[in-house]
Write a protein that holds these residues in place. Structure first.
Motif, PDB file in Angstrom:
ATOM      1  N   GLN B  44       0.849  -1.191   0.000  1.00  0.00           N
ATOM      2  CA  GLN B  44       0.000   0.000   0.000  1.00  0.00           C
ATOM      3  C   GLN B  44       0.882   1.238   0.000  1.00  0.00           C
ATOM      4  OE1 GLN B  44      -3.603  -0.454   2.643  1.00  0.00           O
ATOM      5  NE2 GLN B  44      -2.295  -2.041   3.471  1.00  0.00           N
ATOM      6  N   GLN B  45       0.368   2.265  -0.666  1.00  0.00           N
ATOM      7  CA  GLN B  45       1.188   3.467  -0.840  1.00  0.00           C
ATOM      8  C   GLN B  45       1.549   4.126   0.500  1.00  0.00           C
ATOM      9  OE1 GLN B  45       2.557   5.054  -3.600  1.00  0.00           O
ATOM     10  NE2 GLN B  45       2.119   3.129  -4.635  1.00  0.00           N
ATOM     11  N   TYR B  46       0.594   4.132   1.441  1.00  0.00           N
ATOM     12  CA  TYR B  46       0.914   4.864   2.671  1.00  0.00           C
ATOM     13  C   TYR B  46       2.027   4.171   3.433  1.00  0.00           C
ATOM     14  CZ  TYR B  46      -1.378   1.627   5.939  1.00  0.00           C
ATOM     15  OH  TYR B  46      -1.708   0.545   6.694  1.00  0.00           O
ATOM     16  N   LEU B  47       2.030   2.837   3.372  1.00  0.00           N
ATOM     17  CA  LEU B  47       3.096   2.130   4.083  1.00  0.00           C
ATOM     18  C   LEU B  47       4.436   2.348   3.395  1.00  0.00           C
ATOM     19  CD1 LEU B  47       1.456  -1.140   5.342  1.00  0.00           C
ATOM     20  CD2 LEU B  47       2.669   0.563   6.685  1.00  0.00           C
ATOM     21  N   ARG B  49       5.193   5.041   1.900  1.00  0.00           N
ATOM     22  CA  ARG B  49       5.552   6.402   2.285  1.00  0.00           C
ATOM     23  C   ARG B  49       6.175   6.388   3.680  1.00  0.00           C
ATOM     24  NH1 ARG B  49       4.237  11.761   1.894  1.00  0.00           N
ATOM     25  NH2 ARG B  49       3.589  11.634  -0.242  1.00  0.00           N
ATOM     26  N   TRP B  50       5.538   5.646   4.573  1.00  0.00           N
ATOM     27  CA  TRP B  50       6.111   5.508   5.912  1.00  0.00           C
ATOM     28  C   TRP B  50       7.492   4.897   5.829  1.00  0.00           C
ATOM     29  CZ3 TRP B  50       2.064   3.236   9.886  1.00  0.00           C
ATOM     30  CH2 TRP B  50       1.031   4.175  10.067  1.00  0.00           C
ATOM     31  N   ILE B  53      10.115   7.295   4.645  1.00  0.00           N
ATOM     32  CA  ILE B  53      10.525   8.234   5.700  1.00  0.00           C
ATOM     33  C   ILE B  53      11.342   7.502   6.768  1.00  0.00           C
ATOM     34  CG2 ILE B  53       9.627   9.686   7.565  1.00  0.00           C
ATOM     35  CD1 ILE B  53       9.285  11.040   4.973  1.00  0.00           C
ATOM     36  N   SER B 167       3.253  10.260  -8.881  1.00  0.00           N
ATOM     37  CA  SER B 167       2.711  10.371  -7.536  1.00  0.00           C
ATOM     38  C   SER B 167       2.922   9.065  -6.776  1.00  0.00           C
ATOM     39  CB  SER B 167       1.224  10.705  -7.598  1.00  0.00           C
ATOM     40  OG  SER B 167       0.569   9.740  -8.381  1.00  0.00           O
ATOM     41  N   SER B 168       3.487   8.076  -7.453  1.00  0.00           N
ATOM     42  CA  SER B 168       3.720   6.806  -6.789  1.00  0.00           C
ATOM     43  C   SER B 168       4.935   6.906  -5.875  1.00  0.00           C
ATOM     44  CB  SER B 168       3.948   5.733  -7.842  1.00  0.00           C
ATOM     45  OG  SER B 168       4.694   4.684  -7.286  1.00  0.00           O
ATOM     46  N   ASN B 169       4.966   6.096  -4.840  1.00  0.00           N
ATOM     47  CA  ASN B 169       6.065   6.167  -3.882  1.00  0.00           C
ATOM     48  C   ASN B 169       7.193   5.185  -4.176  1.00  0.00           C
ATOM     49  OD1 ASN B 169       5.286   8.176  -1.816  1.00  0.00           O
ATOM     50  ND2 ASN B 169       3.481   6.870  -1.704  1.00  0.00           N
ATOM     51  N   TYR B 238      15.022  14.548   1.016  1.00  0.00           N
ATOM     52  CA  TYR B 238      13.811  14.948   1.735  1.00  0.00           C
ATOM     53  C   TYR B 238      13.103  16.080   0.985  1.00  0.00           C
ATOM     54  CZ  TYR B 238      10.861  16.825   5.479  1.00  0.00           C
ATOM     55  OH  TYR B 238       9.790  17.279   6.206  1.00  0.00           O
ATOM     56  N   MET B 242       9.357  15.535  -0.340  1.00  0.00           N
ATOM     57  CA  MET B 242       8.190  16.160   0.288  1.00  0.00           C
ATOM     58  C   MET B 242       7.590  17.246  -0.586  1.00  0.00           C
ATOM     59  SD  MET B 242       7.954  14.398   2.905  1.00  0.00           S
ATOM     60  CE  MET B 242       6.419  15.181   3.289  1.00  0.00           C
TER      61      MET B 242
ATOM     62  N   ASN D  86       2.286  11.687   6.110  1.00  0.00           N
ATOM     63  CA  ASN D  86       2.305  10.279   6.527  1.00  0.00           C
ATOM     64  C   ASN D  86       0.961   9.864   7.104  1.00  0.00           C
ATOM     65  OD1 ASN D  86       4.871   9.910   5.788  1.00  0.00           O
ATOM     66  ND2 ASN D  86       5.743   9.972   7.840  1.00  0.00           N
ATOM     67  N   ALA D  89      -1.862   9.929   4.302  1.00  0.00           N
ATOM     68  CA  ALA D  89      -1.859   8.780   3.388  1.00  0.00           C
ATOM     69  C   ALA D  89      -2.351   7.532   4.101  1.00  0.00           C
ATOM     70  CB  ALA D  89      -0.450   8.557   2.850  1.00  0.00           C
ATOM     71  N   GLU D  93      -5.505   5.125   3.016  1.00  0.00           N
ATOM     72  CA  GLU D  93      -5.295   3.744   2.575  1.00  0.00           C
ATOM     73  C   GLU D  93      -5.702   2.725   3.623  1.00  0.00           C
ATOM     74  OE1 GLU D  93      -2.067   2.330   0.271  1.00  0.00           O
ATOM     75  OE2 GLU D  93      -1.302   4.361   0.058  1.00  0.00           O
ATOM     76  N   GLN D 118      -3.492  12.777  -5.593  1.00  0.00           N
ATOM     77  CA  GLN D 118      -2.977  11.460  -5.946  1.00  0.00           C
ATOM     78  C   GLN D 118      -3.983  10.357  -5.642  1.00  0.00           C
ATOM     79  OE1 GLN D 118       0.596  10.560  -3.786  1.00  0.00           O
ATOM     80  NE2 GLN D 118       0.303   8.368  -4.077  1.00  0.00           N
ATOM     81  N   TYR D 119      -4.603  10.447  -4.474  1.00  0.00           N
ATOM     82  CA  TYR D 119      -5.562   9.413  -4.094  1.00  0.00           C
ATOM     83  C   TYR D 119      -6.964   9.716  -4.612  1.00  0.00           C
ATOM     84  CZ  TYR D 119      -2.161   7.466  -0.843  1.00  0.00           C
ATOM     85  OH  TYR D 119      -1.056   6.891  -0.291  1.00  0.00           O
TER      86      TYR D 119
END
Lengths: 235, 343, 341, 421
Positions: B44-47, B49-50, B53, B167-169, B238, B242, D86, D89, D93, D118-119
């Protein structure tokens, strides 16, 4: 028996230095502890003074088991430790240092009496009483160290390397003041490198090697002992 | 850090690993990191992203540890120096249109230069004085970033072109993992050479090091310069990841975040903080998001862990590894591939 | 006799401390002549408050060798305690006016804050520093410093969790405004200034003449020596931490009219206290008071001639210069202390 | 040592529990909506007001729209763009947020705009006012339309314009007399403070004022004696500026009285924190401000209810605007359901594009707006709202004993202006 040590083991962290050290000191005795560098002489004194915690064994002072007591309680009981480096309060005056020595004594008269006695022993200190301890010369620092310890009115004085870093005539001076104290009835345990000198003034002696007591006996006998002569006097 | 087995006795695989300063376990973890975006739930994208970081924090931790864990100086202005790299690269990209791919290296140079100066300035200082000096350099730098509005736009925030036009991570993640590896290898390589010994010697006792022929001046400056160069490089990433920069990036609290990771992970180990960053920071994020009714709870936990580690586990998680896992694992690998771990 | 005093004064003026103080005095006079008496008055009044905050930090640094990063949080605790005492008192006063109670109510609040701050300090020492000290004295300064970083994070966020994010402040302790040299200022400020002088003097007398105060100084100078003369180190350490934190707390309480208590309020006092402490030399307790005035002058002049917001940049640069040329602070001796390791 | 091991095991277990629970698919007909705000950090107080307002709005509709159950997801921006993204997102998701509203900082807005695009998750009613947000939005209106309905116009439009318009009017009509048109501008050193300061400067210069000082201070600043003494010495007759930091603003107001500065003080944002009067007391008498008011009956009722329920006096912008913003959002959701029979991100976005940004769908007093007459967006103003007395508008107010009254424009006037003495 004023001080009795039985099977003392001590050291720093995991490093054991003293192994089964036992020694006895009677009241008003003048005893020395000699040995090569790193044998554990200072460690013995520090353990008695409560600066290092023993791993096992007993330290009995006037019938009380004081092993493991913190340094301040040991001092209160009447044992004064004079370290090699003196640990003076360098930003205080000589007078303040002396008064700090009497920290455990609350009575004003006793304090004055002790101060008079100490200044009597070291008139030099009285002359410099308003000077900062950090500005004293090596000999004066030594005197202040002993003077400060006397202010606690100790029954037992533990003296670590009184001649360390001093010129010969100053060493003599320090030893003669210890002698005076002894005549005043103080009990003294001294650790020294200067073996000849020490054995000539003390009553009894212990020889410490690799953390163990190897020899003990009256000082005069030790001075004649073949082993001691070989190891320390190079004869 | 002499290797126990000479090079020609090792197989090709082991030799490559050794050159990369990795243990088989480390290599395995690295492969895992590379495959992570394919494994649910990490696809998943948010993970991602995490993780990006977190990997950035891990890389920062390595460079921070190079000074804190080796020459025993806590660079309290670390975040500000990272910020300098970020701003340099960002401003170049915005003003001159310089490609971020070059910009992040220029940013690294700028930070390295400041690191060099900091190293010079703190030469006479030790311990806490050096830390405080670095802290004030950081404060001054952050103050400048706030006040030089004409250049940095100050707290208004500087918009920065992003590195990849997507926009993909994923690209950012892989780039960061590569950067993490590069940072680790450089720091590892330096610290296991003769220089590393010199660093440790200076860190433990400067006078003793000096008398035994180590020139503290040279090594301290090299150490600071290297650590800060890396910080600046990471800062550039960074900025271009960002897409916005504010002077908050240079705040002391950001240094504290890196510092906590390094110390909990185990200072002086290099990998400790980097390794810990992944489970720890993600767990913290989860606590934050799971207990959103109790804002700040995760930070309390964070602080308590730091306190407990400082008191009861000065070697951090790394020391646990050495105590409980290192030897059993070593035997396991010896058995499996006939490779003897050293280091 | 007089001559020798002059000679000594001259000699002192040639030291770094003398030069700094003299320069500061000249700048102060020049600024006052150039812009007006408000420069002088503002410097003096702000300086007293800064000195108070910095002194607690200097005590902890000087005696315990702890570079306290959580000092601002004890400042916050002080403000918080004072707030919860003064609010009900003010409410009561609104219903039952009483000139006497109105006069003493702020003192009740400040004393409570001092006690709470002192207690917090003692607890911190027992819970955090004592175990660390027992475990290892190696690398003490750095380790304890990092420990305070953790304490700071916990206290800031713990405050938010327990007491919320409200700004807990008051309009004033004592109402009214006074005029000094044509410069108006609130009674609160004047009182805080007087209070800080009283506390500082009291503290000086305590350190110089009381048995315990001397014991604290002794511990600061030589821990082993202190142990040798029979001082209970653990007690002195608890006491010192307690005093240092109580000083931060009383500062926070007396400045409640200016700094309402909220979780992150401690940041600015922390920076300022560190500016002062670095300037005068780590652990120089009495120097911290003079340093407070100098940093306050620096702030006032920066604001007057350069503009707001530069108060962080300009002192930072000056501190960096001090650290480069006089790492032990302008009043510090060249003797390397334990903090140097 | 065993304790440490246990600790790390516990952490790992807790972490994995979180992961697994999160993977469980949300039940049907639950609509998860995000609320973005600074719930920790220096602006946590505003975040708290957001949260409580949203809770009240949800309670009013029983957390239901049609047969959808509304579940709020709190997203903590932590006042930091990196951390905010963070959390943002993750909320989309992992927690399945389909749309959301509110936001406080401009820097967070700029970072999160990209994610919303994006989303493809519509987000409305963010407060970040800075021009940079507008600039970025306009650089690609199609893409950034997901971040729509900015709920606070660029400061120049209202605060600066209104205050200077008022002064010109007051000087012209002789209700206020000054020796010299000499002004000092202050502000917090952030995007907000600087932007507002710039706009005020422009407006003042246009009004023939001389700008004697411009000071931007740190958010933590609470001692203003030196700054105010400087103003007093120079004889400024108008001091104006803004800060979101309550300790700074209330300190400044108090100290402005204490040093005896006789200028007119325009303290924009004084009452943004509910407890402001507890902090300034009578020192705030005579201070002017330009901002939203709990003026209408509905607004006053809301303020009272909030105070009764949460125990603090709500501030108009933080509590009131977030309440209006969230209710507007509910209206958009209802419209979506009505038009498409279901609520998805795409449908909401279509409604925003087709009806809100074109000015067809607005949020008015009749709909329950408490602060403004009407929130309306048009193609020309987007992403900002239409600003005038019948739409989004902040009047000039003057404080007196903890209350504020509108003194300008004349059409809305509740009380006459009391000039500074």
């Amino acid at each position: 028996m004023l001080l009795e040590i039985n099977n003392l083991n001590a050291g720093y962290g995991f490093l054991q230095i003293l192994r089964d050290v036992s020694l006895k000191i009677k009241k008003a005795e003048y005893v020395c502890l000699i040995g090569p560098n790193g044998a554990g002489k200072s460690t013995t004194l520090k353990t008695i003074a409560g600066i290092i915690k023993p791993m096992s064994g007993q330290i009995v002072f006037e019938g009380k088991d004081i092993s493991g007591w913190p340094g301040n309680r040991v001092t209160r009981l009447g044992i004064s430790f004079i370290s090699e480096e003196m640990n003076l309060f360098t930003n205080m005056t000589v007078h303040e240092n002396m008064m700090m020595g009497a920290y455990t004594i609350k009575d004003k008269n006793t304090k004055n009496r002790l101060l008079e006695f100490a200044y009597g022993l070291f008139p030099r200190l009285q002359e410099r009483s308003n000077q900062l301890a950090g500005t004293l010369s090596g000999g004066e620092r030594k005197m202040l160290g002993i003077g400060r310890a006397l202010m606690a009115d100790p029954k037992l004085l533990l003296v670590d390397e009184p001649s360390f870093g001093l010129a010969p005539q100053l060493t003599d001076q320090v030893f003669s003041s210890l002698d005076t104290l002894r005549q005043e009835g103080k009990t003294i345990l001294v650790v020294e490198q200067n073996v000849t000198k020490t054995l000539s003034v003390t009553d009894r002696g212990y020889v410490l090697e690799n953390g163990r007591i190897e020899l003990k006996g009256p000082s005069a006998e030790l001075a004649d002992n073949a082993h001691v002569r070989k190891v320390f006097l190079g004869v | 850090m002499e290797t126990g087995v000479s090079k020609h006795e090792m197989g090709f695989f082991s030799s490559v690993l050794d050159r990369l300063c990795l243990t088989p376990l480390g290599a395995l973890l690295l492969v895992l990191l590379a495959l992570l975006p394919l494994i649910p739930p990490f696809n998943q994208q948010y993970l991602l992203r995490w993780l990006t970081i977190v990997a950035l924090s891990a890389a920062s931790a390595i460079a921070f540890d190079l000074t804190a864990g080796f020459i025993n100086i806590v660079n309290f202005g670390y975040a500000a120096i990272l910020g300098l790299g970020a701003y340099t690269s960002a401003i170049l990209a915005v003003r001159t249109g310089l490609s971020p791919w070059i910009g992040i290296f220029v940013g690294a140079l700028a930070s390295g230069l400041l690191g060099f100066l900091t190293g010079l300035l703190t030469l006479r200082l030790r311990g806490i004085f050096a830390a405080v000096m670095a802290w004030f350099i950081g404060l001054a730098l952050m103050g400048l970033a706030i006040k030089m509005v004409w250049l940095t736009r100050g707290p208004l925030g500087l918009r920065v072109p992003r590195m990849f036009d997507t926009s993909s991570n994923e690209p950012y993640y892989y780039m960061m993992i590569v950067m993490l590896l590069v940072v680790y290898v450089i720091c590892r390589w330096v610290t296991r050479s003769k220089m590393g010994l010199a660093f440790k010697a200076i860190g433990q006792n400067m006078e003793a090091a000096r008398t035994s022929g180590v020139n503290p001046t040279y090594y301290r400056i090299v150490n600071f310069t290297l650590s800060c160069t890396i910080a600046g490089w990471l800062g550039g990433f960074y900025a271009h990841y960002m897409g916005i920069l504010t002077p908050d990036l240079m705040h002391t609290s950001k240094t504290v975040e890196v510092l906590a990771v390094v110390y909990i992970g185990g200072r002086g180990s290099l990998w400790g903080g980097a390794f810990l960053a992944f489970p720890f920071l993600i767990a913290m994020e989860l606590v934050r998001s799971g207990f959103s009714n109790l804002p700040g709870l995760h930070l309390v936990i964070y602080g308590v862990i730091l306190i407990l580690v400082m008191i009861y586990l000065p070697g951090g998680i790394a020391s646990l590894y050495y105590r409980f896992l290192y030897k059993p694992w070593g035997k396991f690998w010896e058995f499996m591939v006939g490779y003897k771990e050293n280091d | 006799m007089l001559n020798s005093y002059f000679a000594r004064a001259f000699a002192w003026l040639k030291t770094a401390g003398g030069i700094t103080v003299a320069t500061a005095a000249v700048l102060l006079v020049a600024g006052t002549i150039d812009r007006g008496p408000y420069i002088l008055v503002n410097t003096v009044v702000t300086g007293g408050m800064l000195g108070l905050v910095a002194m607690g930090l200097a005590v902890i640094l000087g005696v315990l060798n702890i570079a306290q990063f959580a000092h601002g949080e004890y400042f916050m605790i002080g403000g918080l305690s004072a707030y919860y005492v003064i609010r009900p008192l003010h409410a009561y006063l609104d219903a039952h006016p009483s000139a006497f109670l109105a006069m003493v109510a702020p003192f009740i609040a400040m004393i409570t804050a001092t006690l709470v701050g002192g207690l917090a300090g003692a607890v911190t020492e027992r819970v955090c520093f004592n175990p660390l000290r027992k475990r290892s004295r190696a690398n003490w300064v750095m380790n304890s410093f990092l420990l305070t970083v953790g304490i700071s994070v916990v206290l800031v966020n713990g405050d938010q969790l327990l007491f919320g994010t409200d700004f807990k402040g008051i309009t004033h302790y004592w109402p009214g405004v006074v005029s000094i040299a044509g410069v108006f200022m609130s009674v609160d400020r004047v009182m805080t200034f007087i209070l800080s002088l009283v506390i500082v003097t009291g503290f000086w007398i305590f350190m110089k003449y009381s048995r315990t105060g001397q014991a604290i100084r002794a511990v600061a100078q030589d821990e082993m020596g202190a142990l040798m003369v029979g001082i209970n180190l653990e007690w002195i350490m608890v006491l010192t931490m307690s005093i240092g934190c109580a000083m931060a707390a009383v500062a926070g309480a007396s400045l409640l009219f200016m700094y309402p208590s909220y979780p992150t309020v401690g940041l600015e006092p922390l920076y300022m206290a560190w500016f002062v402490v670095i300037l005068v030399g780590l652990g120089n307790v009495m120097g911290a008071l003079i340093g407070g005035f100098m940093v306050s002058l620096l702030k006032v002049l920066t604001l007057e001639y350069i503009g707001a917001g530069w108060e962080f940049v300009v002192p930072s640069v000056i501190i960096i210069l001090v650290l480069i040329f006089k790492p032990s602070g302008v009043f510090g001796s060249e003797v390397r202390s334990v903090l140097d390791q | 040592m065993a304790g440490k091991m246990r600790l790390s095991v516990i952490i790992t277990v807790v972490a994995s529990i979180f992961l697994f629970t999160s993977l469980a698919v949300a039940a049907e007909k639950v609509l998860k909506i995000g609320v973005l705000g600074p719930f920790t950090g220096p602006s946590a107080k505003s975040g708290k007001e957001f949260k409580d307002s949203v809770t009240m709005a949800l309670d009013k509709i029983g957390s239901k729209i049609g047969n959808y159950k509304i579940v709020p997801v709190w997203i903590d921006s932590q006042s930091d763009p990196a951390k905010a993204t963070n959390a943002f997102a993750e909320a989309i998701e992992r927690k399945g947020v389909v749309a959301g509203c509110l936001n406080w900082h401009s820097s967070v807005a700029i970072a999160c705009m990209d994610l919303a695009a994006q989303y493809k998750v519509p987000w409305i009613a963010g407060m970040g006012a800075a021009e940079l947000v507008v600039k970025k939005w306009r650089s690609n209106p199609q893409k950034y339309s997901y971040w729509s309905c900015k709920f606070w116009p660029v400061p120049g439009k209202l605060e600066a314009g209104q205050s200077v318009a008022f002064m010109n009017w007051a000087l012209k009509n002789g209700v206020w007399k000054v020796k010299a048109k000499k002004a000092a501008i202050f502000g917090e050193d952030t995007d907000w403070g600087r932007n507002a300061g710039e706009n005020l400067k422009k407006a003042l210069k246009a009004g023939g004022w001389e700008i004697a000082f411009e000071d931007y201070f740190a958010l933590t600043q609470t001692d203003f004696y030196p700054m105010l003494s400087k103003y007093k010495k120079a004889g400024v007759t108008f001091v104006g500026g803004t800060t979101t930091s309550a300790p700074s603003m209330t300190g400044l107001v108090k100290q402005y009285r204490e040093v005896g500065l006789k200028a007119l003080l325009f303290a924009n944002g004084l009452s943004w924190v509910g407890e402001w009067y507890k902090l300034t007391g009578k020192a705030s008498n005579g201070v002017i401000d330009v901002q939203a008011q709990f003026g209408s009956k509905a607004a006053k009722a809301f303020a009272k209810a909030k105070k009764a329920r949460f125990g603090y006096a709500p501030s108009a912008p933080a509590s009131g605007l977030s309440y209006d913003g969230f209710n507007f959002f509910i209206k958009i959701l209802r419209r979506t359901l009505e038009k498409y029979g279901k609520i998805t991100s795409e449908d909401i976005h279509k409604v925003v594009m087709d009806e809100v940004n074109t000015g067809k769908l607005t949020f008015t007093e009749a709909d329950g707006a408490i602060l403004m007459k009407e929130y309306k967006y048009t193609a020309e103003t987007a992403p900002d709202p239409v600003v005038d007395t019948n739409h989004y508008f902040f009047p000039v107010i003057q404080y007196e004993n903890g209350k504020s009254s509108i003194i300008f424009p004349e059409s809305m006037k509740e009380k006459d202006f009391t000039p500074p003495m």
